[in-house]
Write a protein that holds these residues in place. Structure first.
Motif, short mmCIF file in Angstrom:
data_model
loop_
_atom_site.label_atom_id
_atom_site.label_comp_id
_atom_site.label_asym_id
_atom_site.label_seq_id
_atom_site.Cartn_x
_atom_site.Cartn_y
_atom_site.Cartn_z
N ASN A 71 -6.68 2.74 -1.68
CA ASN A 71 -5.84 2.00 -0.74
C ASN A 71 -6.18 2.16 0.72
OD1 ASN A 71 -3.50 0.78 -2.51
ND2 ASN A 71 -3.80 2.87 -3.26
N LEU A 72 -7.08 3.09 1.06
CA LEU A 72 -7.41 3.26 2.46
C LEU A 72 -8.03 2.00 3.05
CD1 LEU A 72 -7.41 5.35 4.76
CD2 LEU A 72 -9.78 5.86 4.17
N ASP A 73 -8.75 1.24 2.23
CA ASP A 73 -9.34 0.01 2.71
C ASP A 73 -8.27 -0.95 3.24
OD1 ASP A 73 -8.34 -0.29 0.18
OD2 ASP A 73 -10.04 -1.41 -0.63
N ASN A 74 -7.17 -1.09 2.50
CA ASN A 74 -6.10 -1.99 2.93
C ASN A 74 -5.44 -1.49 4.22
OD1 ASN A 74 -5.87 -4.07 0.73
ND2 ASN A 74 -5.66 -2.23 -0.49
N ALA A 118 -17.56 5.15 2.19
CA ALA A 118 -18.06 3.78 2.12
C ALA A 118 -17.13 2.81 2.84
CB ALA A 118 -18.23 3.37 0.66
N THR A 119 -15.83 3.01 2.68
CA THR A 119 -14.84 2.14 3.32
C THR A 119 -14.93 2.23 4.84
OG1 THR A 119 -13.33 2.41 1.44
CG2 THR A 119 -12.38 1.61 3.50
N LEU A 120 -15.00 3.45 5.35
CA LEU A 120 -15.10 3.65 6.80
C LEU A 120 -16.39 3.03 7.35
CD1 LEU A 120 -13.87 7.36 7.05
CD2 LEU A 120 -12.66 5.31 7.83
N LEU A 121 -17.46 3.16 6.58
CA LEU A 121 -18.74 2.58 7.00
C LEU A 121 -18.63 1.07 7.14
CD1 LEU A 121 -21.77 3.20 7.58
CD2 LEU A 121 -22.20 2.76 5.15
N GLY A 122 -18.00 0.43 6.15
CA GLY A 122 -17.89 -1.03 6.17
C GLY A 122 -16.96 -1.55 7.25
N VAL A 168 0.83 -1.20 0.00
CA VAL A 168 0.00 0.00 0.00
C VAL A 168 0.87 1.26 0.00
CG1 VAL A 168 -1.64 1.35 1.36
CG2 VAL A 168 -1.96 -1.10 1.12
N PHE A 169 1.92 1.25 0.81
CA PHE A 169 2.79 2.42 0.91
C PHE A 169 3.69 2.56 -0.32
CE2 PHE A 169 1.63 1.40 5.27
CZ PHE A 169 1.28 2.65 5.76
N ILE A 170 4.05 1.44 -0.93
CA ILE A 170 4.84 1.49 -2.16
C ILE A 170 4.04 2.16 -3.27
CG2 ILE A 170 5.74 0.05 -4.04
CD1 ILE A 170 6.93 -1.78 -2.08
N THR A 171 2.76 1.83 -3.34
CA THR A 171 1.89 2.46 -4.33
C THR A 171 1.86 3.97 -4.16
OG1 THR A 171 0.48 0.48 -4.32
CG2 THR A 171 -0.44 2.47 -5.29
N PHE A 172 1.81 4.42 -2.92
CA PHE A 172 1.80 5.85 -2.63
C PHE A 172 3.11 6.50 -3.10
CE2 PHE A 172 2.65 9.36 0.44
CZ PHE A 172 1.63 10.20 0.03
N PHE A 173 4.22 5.86 -2.85
CA PHE A 173 5.50 6.41 -3.25
C PHE A 173 5.67 6.39 -4.77
CE2 PHE A 173 6.45 6.68 1.07
CZ PHE A 173 7.68 7.32 1.26
N SER A 174 5.03 5.45 -5.44
CA SER A 174 5.06 5.43 -6.90
C SER A 174 4.37 6.66 -7.47
CB SER A 174 4.38 4.16 -7.43
OG SER A 174 5.06 3.00 -7.01
#
Length: 487
Positions: A226-229, A368-372, A49-55
């Protein structure tokens, strides 16, 4: 060469590349799933998840800007690449240090060594952005496909050997590192990118506005995706994150590897028609028609066949993935069409509007992610909430794109999709009856028979609705083969 011919030619080479990688990826993932546990996948998933952010930070929107702007000189590109080298170095070092923060947040020192190793992957992933974009701008889709296949096969063999030898999640980490190194080196070599003497910011100024909005969109879209992960890893643990990430990955196979066969071609080809939105709209409707034609039956099939898919791809210990995959499966066609829209915003030079739409989509998806996760505290409910958000975003974003940006008919866009709903209705009925009245044991033999029957229903139904198109395609392929044999 006509626009549609350029798109078809580019799509063909991307098709070969993507589907080769699908096969390779499925084989490798199937093997790894039998050596690694959901918990081990979850550990790697956290850092990914963090690698995606740095990309995203490494690209800063420069890649699409290079494709869009045809006025950049060799000196401009050299200067942009020098900035990219400096940025890549800073990001690699930053990720190395961030590994301590990740370990603190997830309360496990295992992330320190993993993060430090993957800082190498971050550096080379960022560094490959400019040379890769140069190849995209020149529409070198065949070459890019070859590079990806070579890297995928080579590192795929390595990761399997390491997993067999008991290297656990480190096998996946080494694959990421070596894959990014190989792609970076090959893209740099074939792009013929050269560092020229001197340095200036003129080249970067030419693309600053376009790349700035593109980067801003990528930045906020990261949190949407990616917040879900991040939250599942924090509040539900690595075991649940491993289950969730595998369901999402299986869902993304058709999304990424069908949509991304076409969308990488759209921006380089359509960018030249920025002053002719009608041309872009007409060509894009053809793309939407193909994506809906393939995506809608796949969505129905995955919804009714999630158990068989998980059993054969991942193995019996991963069966908790099936109900989550089933929910995500229903949204596959939406995501396939949705994933292509960004290329049209880019082709029209409207990354500013893409950014605004990204803000809206991120807000609904995060809500939606926070709700779930925090309210329902359930993986299946999280998947359902996210799928509803995807549907809402689809309507809003495409109304703006079609009606406001392209100045065309949104209703006509919807009609292109709606004409494939008859197939969906028939396929849903047939698969439902098979599911309800089919008396199959839930063992290896029973699941094989059931999956074969469902696959046959999918193929026959699709052929019945698109017989002329399929036969025309077969005749065309046979004619091309015969012509080559004669020559």
């Amino acid at each position: 060469m006509r626009v549609d011919q350029e798109i078809k030619r580019g799509t063909f080479f991307v098709f070969i590349s993507k589907y080769s990688n699908i096969l390779i990826g499925l084989v490798i993932n199937s093997i790894l799933a039998r050596f690694l546990s959901p918990n081990e996948y979850g550990i790697v998933g956290v850092v990914t998840v963090f690698i995606t952010f740095f990309s995203i930070l490494g690209d800063i929107g420069v890649g699409t800007a290079i494709v869009q702007n045809r006025d950049l000189t060799r000196k401009d590109i050299s200067d942009i690449f020098k900035i990219n080298i400096l940025l890549s170095t800073c990001l690699g070092l930053a990720f190395y240090l961030l590994s301590y923060g990740i370990a603190w947040f997830y309360e496990s020192d295992v992330y320190i060594r993993i993060g430090q190793m993957l800082s190498i992957s971050v550096f080379f992933s960022s560094l490959s952005g400019v040379p890769r974009s140069l190849l995209m701008r020149e529409k070198s889709f065949k070459l890019l496909g070859g590079i990806e296949i070579i890297a995928s096969v080579t590192t795929g063999v390595l990761v399997v050997l390491l997993a067999v030898k008991g290297y656990s999640y480190y096998s996946i980490i080494w694959r990421s590192i070596l894959s990014n190194i190989m792609i970076c080196v090959m893209c740099f070599y074939f792009s013929k990118l050269r560092l020229l003497a001197g340095f200036g910011f003129d080249g970067f100024r030419k693309i600053a506005r376009y790349s700035g909005f593109q980067f801003a969109f990528n930045f906020i879209n990261y949190f949407s995706r990616n917040l879900d992960n991040i939250l599942i890893g924090k509040f539900m643990g690595n075991q649940n994150l491993g289950i969730y990430s595998q369901s999402y990955q299986l869902m993304m196979y058709p999304v990424a590897n069908l949509t991304h066969v076409i969308t990488p071609v759209l921006h380089p080809v359509l960018a030249r028609y920025v002053d002719h939105p009608k041309t872009i709209f007409e060509e894009y409707l053809k793309v939407v028609n193909i994506l809906a034609m393939l995506g809608i039956p796949i969505s129905v099939f995955v919804f009714f066949s999630s158990t068989e898919i998980v059993y054969f791809v991942l193995g019996s210990k991963w069966m908790e993935v099936a109900p989550v995959l089933q929910i995500f499966g229903a949204s596959i066609w939406l995501q396939m069409v949705n994933s292509s829209g960004g290329a049209i915003f880019q082709s029209m030079g409207r990354t500013d509007k893409l950014f605004k739409m990204g803000i809206l989509s991120t807000f609904t998806t995060i809500s939606a992610t926070l709700l779930g996760i925090l309210y329902f505290k359930s993986l299946t409910m999280t998947a359902l909430c996210i799928s509803v958000a995807i549907a809402a975003n689809f309507v809003i974003v495409y109304y703006v794109l079609i009606n406001r940006i392209l100045g065309a008919s949104f209703l006509r866009f919807l009609k292109v999709i709606a004409k494939h709903l008859k197939l969906a209705a028939v396929l849903t009925l047939l698969l439902y009856l098979t599911q309800v009245f089919g008396d199959f044991r839930q063992d290896n033999a029973g699941l094989i028979y059931l999956s074969l029957i469902k696959s046959a229903i999918l193929a026959i139904t699709f052929l019945a609705f698109h017989f002329e198109m399929v036969m025309g395609l077969i005749k065309k392929v046979l004619a091309n083969v015969a012509g080559r044999i004669k020559s």
